[in-house]
Design a protein around this motif. Structure first.
Motif, PDB file in Angstrom:
ATOM      1  N   ALA A  21      96.844 -41.156  38.624  1.00 47.60           N
ATOM      2  CA  ALA A  21      95.581 -40.864  39.311  1.00 47.60           C
ATOM      3  C   ALA A  21      95.803 -40.424  40.747  1.00 47.60           C
ATOM      4  O   ALA A  21      96.707 -40.908  41.423  1.00 47.60           O
ATOM      5  N   ILE A  22      94.937 -39.522  41.163  1.00 44.20           N
ATOM      6  CA  ILE A  22      94.783 -39.200  42.581  1.00 44.20           C
ATOM      7  C   ILE A  22      93.349 -39.548  42.901  1.00 44.20           C
ATOM      8  O   ILE A  22      92.423 -39.102  42.213  1.00 44.20           O
ATOM      9  N   ARG A  23      93.179 -40.395  43.916  1.00 46.14           N
ATOM     10  CA  ARG A  23      91.847 -40.948  44.206  1.00 46.14           C
ATOM     11  C   ARG A  23      91.490 -40.826  45.679  1.00 46.14           C
ATOM     12  O   ARG A  23      92.361 -40.921  46.536  1.00 46.14           O
ATOM     13  N   SER A  70      96.451 -29.069  41.253  1.00 50.55           N
ATOM     14  CA  SER A  70      97.439 -29.366  40.219  1.00 50.55           C
ATOM     15  C   SER A  70      98.193 -30.674  40.455  1.00 50.55           C
ATOM     16  O   SER A  70      99.038 -31.054  39.634  1.00 50.55           O
ATOM     17  N   ALA A  71      97.913 -31.374  41.536  1.00 51.46           N
ATOM     18  CA  ALA A  71      98.715 -32.541  41.930  1.00 51.46           C
ATOM     19  C   ALA A  71      98.761 -33.625  40.852  1.00 51.46           C
ATOM     20  O   ALA A  71      99.826 -34.172  40.565  1.00 51.46           O
ATOM     21  N   GLU A  72      97.640 -33.936  40.250  1.00 51.91           N
ATOM     22  CA  GLU A  72      97.636 -34.984  39.223  1.00 51.91           C
ATOM     23  C   GLU A  72      98.443 -34.548  37.992  1.00 51.91           C
ATOM     24  O   GLU A  72      99.176 -35.359  37.411  1.00 51.91           O
ATOM     25  N   ASP A  73      98.332 -33.289  37.616  1.00 53.11           N
ATOM     26  CA  ASP A  73      99.139 -32.778  36.504  1.00 53.11           C
ATOM     27  C   ASP A  73     100.633 -32.853  36.829  1.00 53.11           C
ATOM     28  O   ASP A  73     101.450 -33.172  35.960  1.00 53.11           O
ATOM     29  N   ALA A  94      99.411 -44.090  41.315  1.00 55.06           N
ATOM     30  CA  ALA A  94      98.163 -43.640  41.932  1.00 55.06           C
ATOM     31  C   ALA A  94      98.450 -43.258  43.381  1.00 55.06           C
ATOM     32  O   ALA A  94      99.187 -43.958  44.080  1.00 55.06           O
ATOM     33  N   HIS A  95      97.879 -42.131  43.811  1.00 58.37           N
ATOM     34  CA  HIS A  95      98.042 -41.664  45.188  1.00 58.37           C
ATOM     35  C   HIS A  95      96.658 -41.454  45.779  1.00 58.37           C
ATOM     36  O   HIS A  95      95.750 -40.976  45.113  1.00 58.37           O
TER      37      HIS A  95
END
Length: 152
Positions: A21-23, A70-73, A94-95
């Motif tokens: 995850a990116i949150r 595209s970061a989460e991919d 997670a970031h």
């Protein structure tokens, strides 16, 4: 008697990637701990990256993280690579993006494996590759009024 490597708990899990995850909301170490919990895991390793109050000899007041769509991919691709290289039972990462203050959690990763050495190695590979390969950029603001982009 069968060898220990024949036991299912010694093998990588079929679907070890539990959370990527990116949150833009605060991260939870407890969430990552729950995600990587596995009864066959004898070792669980974590890395928790926090916003520190200095960088390169300058005082940091706050920073912001932004990322490419595209970061989460890319995080998932790295997680898949780590899971293929190590006997991972469970993996989560997670970031955070957005504005953060000193002490806030910026990134939390966890890996569980049958043994501690494997867990440490896989966790280090996971965080190192995330830091080097995922298009996430840090904008630091210093106490003296200067600012700097990192990772751009």
């Amino acid at each position: 008697m069968a060898s220990t490597t024949d036991h299912p708990g010694e093998q990588p899990a079929q679907d070890p990637i539990k959370l990527i995850a990116i949150r833009d909301t605060p991260l939870s170490v407890d969430e990552i701990l729950r995600a990587v919990g596995d009864d066959a895991a004898g070792g669980t390793a974590f890395f928790v990256g926090t916003v520190r109050n200095h960088d390169g000899g300058a005082d940091v007041d706050e920073l912001g993280y932004s990322c490419h769509p595209s970061a989460e991919d890319e995080m998932r691709r790295i997680a898949e690579k780590v899971a293929a290289e190590y006997p991972v039972r469970a993996l989560a990462a997670a970031h955070r993006v957005g504005e953060l203050r000193v002490g806030d959690l910026a990134v939390v990763v966890g890996v569980s494996c049958a043994h501690r050495g494997e867990a440490f190695d896989a966790c280090r590979k996971l965080i190192d590759d995330i830091k080097h390969e995922v298009p996430i950029w840090k904008h630091q603001r210093f106490s003296d009024g200067t600012e700097e982009w990192v990772g751009v």
